[in-house]
Scaffold this motif. Structure first.
Motif, PDB file in Angstrom:
ATOM      1  N   LYS A   1       0.832  -1.213   0.000  1.00  0.00           N
ATOM      2  CA  LYS A   1       0.000   0.000   0.000  1.00  0.00           C
ATOM      3  C   LYS A   1       0.866   1.262   0.000  1.00  0.00           C
ATOM      4  O   LYS A   1       0.538   2.248  -0.653  1.00  0.00           O
ATOM      5  CB  LYS A   1      -0.947  -0.019   1.183  1.00  0.00           C
ATOM      6  CG  LYS A   1      -1.910  -1.198   1.105  1.00  0.00           C
ATOM      7  CD  LYS A   1      -3.203  -0.904   1.748  1.00  0.00           C
ATOM      8  CE  LYS A   1      -4.137  -2.090   1.506  1.00  0.00           C
ATOM      9  NZ  LYS A   1      -5.505  -1.700   1.613  1.00  0.00           N
ATOM     10  N   MET A   2       1.968   1.224   0.722  1.00  0.00           N
ATOM     11  CA  MET A   2       2.879   2.372   0.741  1.00  0.00           C
ATOM     12  C   MET A   2       3.546   2.562  -0.624  1.00  0.00           C
ATOM     13  O   MET A   2       3.725   3.697  -1.081  1.00  0.00           O
ATOM     14  CB  MET A   2       3.945   2.188   1.825  1.00  0.00           C
ATOM     15  CG  MET A   2       3.412   2.296   3.231  1.00  0.00           C
ATOM     16  SD  MET A   2       4.665   1.876   4.469  1.00  0.00           S
ATOM     17  CE  MET A   2       5.798   3.257   4.295  1.00  0.00           C
ATOM     18  N   GLU A   3       3.916   1.467  -1.269  1.00  0.00           N
ATOM     19  CA  GLU A   3       4.527   1.561  -2.598  1.00  0.00           C
ATOM     20  C   GLU A   3       3.561   2.179  -3.600  1.00  0.00           C
ATOM     21  O   GLU A   3       3.955   3.004  -4.431  1.00  0.00           O
ATOM     22  CB  GLU A   3       4.980   0.186  -3.076  1.00  0.00           C
ATOM     23  CG  GLU A   3       6.194  -0.330  -2.345  1.00  0.00           C
ATOM     24  CD  GLU A   3       6.555  -1.765  -2.678  1.00  0.00           C
ATOM     25  OE1 GLU A   3       7.728  -2.110  -2.468  1.00  0.00           O
ATOM     26  OE2 GLU A   3       5.676  -2.543  -3.104  1.00  0.00           O
TER      27      GLU A   3
ATOM     28  N   ILE B   1      10.896   0.225  -0.141  1.00  0.00           N
ATOM     29  CA  ILE B   1      10.249  -0.153   1.115  1.00  0.00           C
ATOM     30  C   ILE B   1      10.278  -1.669   1.240  1.00  0.00           C
ATOM     31  O   ILE B   1       9.978  -2.381   0.278  1.00  0.00           O
ATOM     32  CB  ILE B   1       8.786   0.349   1.157  1.00  0.00           C
ATOM     33  CG1 ILE B   1       8.713   1.839   0.806  1.00  0.00           C
ATOM     34  CG2 ILE B   1       8.159   0.083   2.520  1.00  0.00           C
ATOM     35  CD1 ILE B   1       7.315   2.342   0.512  1.00  0.00           C
TER      36      ILE B   1
ATOM     37  N   ASP C   1      -3.559   3.523  12.009  1.00  0.00           N
ATOM     38  CA  ASP C   1      -2.980   3.490  10.660  1.00  0.00           C
ATOM     39  C   ASP C   1      -2.543   2.078  10.282  1.00  0.00           C
ATOM     40  O   ASP C   1      -2.702   1.658   9.138  1.00  0.00           O
ATOM     41  CB  ASP C   1      -1.785   4.442  10.572  1.00  0.00           C
ATOM     42  CG  ASP C   1      -2.203   5.894  10.752  1.00  0.00           C
ATOM     43  OD1 ASP C   1      -3.382   6.222  10.514  1.00  0.00           O
ATOM     44  OD2 ASP C   1      -1.334   6.699  11.140  1.00  0.00           O
TER      45      ASP C   1
ATOM     46  N   GLY D   1      -1.585   3.160   3.848  1.00  0.00           N
ATOM     47  CA  GLY D   1      -0.283   3.359   3.219  1.00  0.00           C
ATOM     48  C   GLY D   1       0.095   4.822   3.082  1.00  0.00           C
ATOM     49  O   GLY D   1       1.268   5.177   3.201  1.00  0.00           O
ATOM     50  N   GLU D   2      -0.887   5.666   2.830  1.00  0.00           N
ATOM     51  CA  GLU D   2      -0.636   7.108   2.683  1.00  0.00           C
ATOM     52  C   GLU D   2      -0.077   7.699   3.979  1.00  0.00           C
ATOM     53  O   GLU D   2       0.943   8.385   3.974  1.00  0.00           O
ATOM     54  CB  GLU D   2      -1.923   7.853   2.302  1.00  0.00           C
ATOM     55  CG  GLU D   2      -2.507   7.470   0.964  1.00  0.00           C
ATOM     56  CD  GLU D   2      -1.812   8.138  -0.221  1.00  0.00           C
ATOM     57  OE1 GLU D   2      -1.045   9.107  -0.024  1.00  0.00           O
ATOM     58  OE2 GLU D   2      -2.031   7.660  -1.353  1.00  0.00           O
TER      59      GLU D   2
ATOM     60  N   VAL E   1       1.184   6.170   6.652  1.00  0.00           N
ATOM     61  CA  VAL E   1       2.432   5.560   7.101  1.00  0.00           C
ATOM     62  C   VAL E   1       3.592   6.060   6.234  1.00  0.00           C
ATOM     63  O   VAL E   1       4.687   6.328   6.739  1.00  0.00           O
ATOM     64  CB  VAL E   1       2.340   4.024   7.127  1.00  0.00           C
ATOM     65  CG1 VAL E   1       3.659   3.406   7.549  1.00  0.00           C
ATOM     66  CG2 VAL E   1       1.226   3.570   8.077  1.00  0.00           C
ATOM     67  N   LEU E   2       3.350   6.251   4.952  1.00  0.00           N
ATOM     68  CA  LEU E   2       4.373   6.840   4.084  1.00  0.00           C
ATOM     69  C   LEU E   2       4.692   8.259   4.540  1.00  0.00           C
ATOM     70  O   LEU E   2       5.862   8.648   4.614  1.00  0.00           O
ATOM     71  CB  LEU E   2       3.920   6.826   2.621  1.00  0.00           C
ATOM     72  CG  LEU E   2       4.917   7.421   1.622  1.00  0.00           C
ATOM     73  CD1 LEU E   2       6.217   6.625   1.599  1.00  0.00           C
ATOM     74  CD2 LEU E   2       4.291   7.476   0.227  1.00  0.00           C
TER      75      LEU E   2
END
Length: 101
Positions: free
Chosen positions: A21-23, A35, A83, A89-90, A92-93
């Protein structure tokens, strides 16, 4: 130069979904990051191998926070329960990027 973000949890499995999700969030924002997820027990070895710019711990291993801070020379934080639970992901990024110098 790509920044490296390490996520760690008990076994590295739950953070693997968060990595994905972060990617996706990073790609949408055109942010150059690498990541990866690992188990809390492998943090020192993974640091030597990948030289992360920041380490984020899953809430289930927040008890390792002080130990990890003593062993590494990079910023360390615990991902917020909300989170992490929602796999946001947004957010945490955002947390990781705010900690990178």
């Amino acid at each position: 130069m790509s920044k490296v973000i390490m996520l760690a949890c008990a076994g590295g499995m739950s953070t693997s979904l968060l990595v994905t999700k972060m990617e996706k969030a990073a790609k949408r924002r055109n942010v150059d990051v690498s990541i990866f997820a690992t188990a809390g027990s492998t943090i020192p070895d993974e640091c030597k191998k990948y030289s992360p710019d920041v380490i984020l711990l899953g809430p289930q291993i927040q008890y390792l926070f002080k130990l990890v801070v003593k062993e590494v020379d990079v910023p360390v934080a615990v991902i917020g329960m909300k989170d992490f639970g929602t796999m946001d992901g947004e957010k945490v990024l955002d947390l990781a990027l705010s900690m990178i110098k």
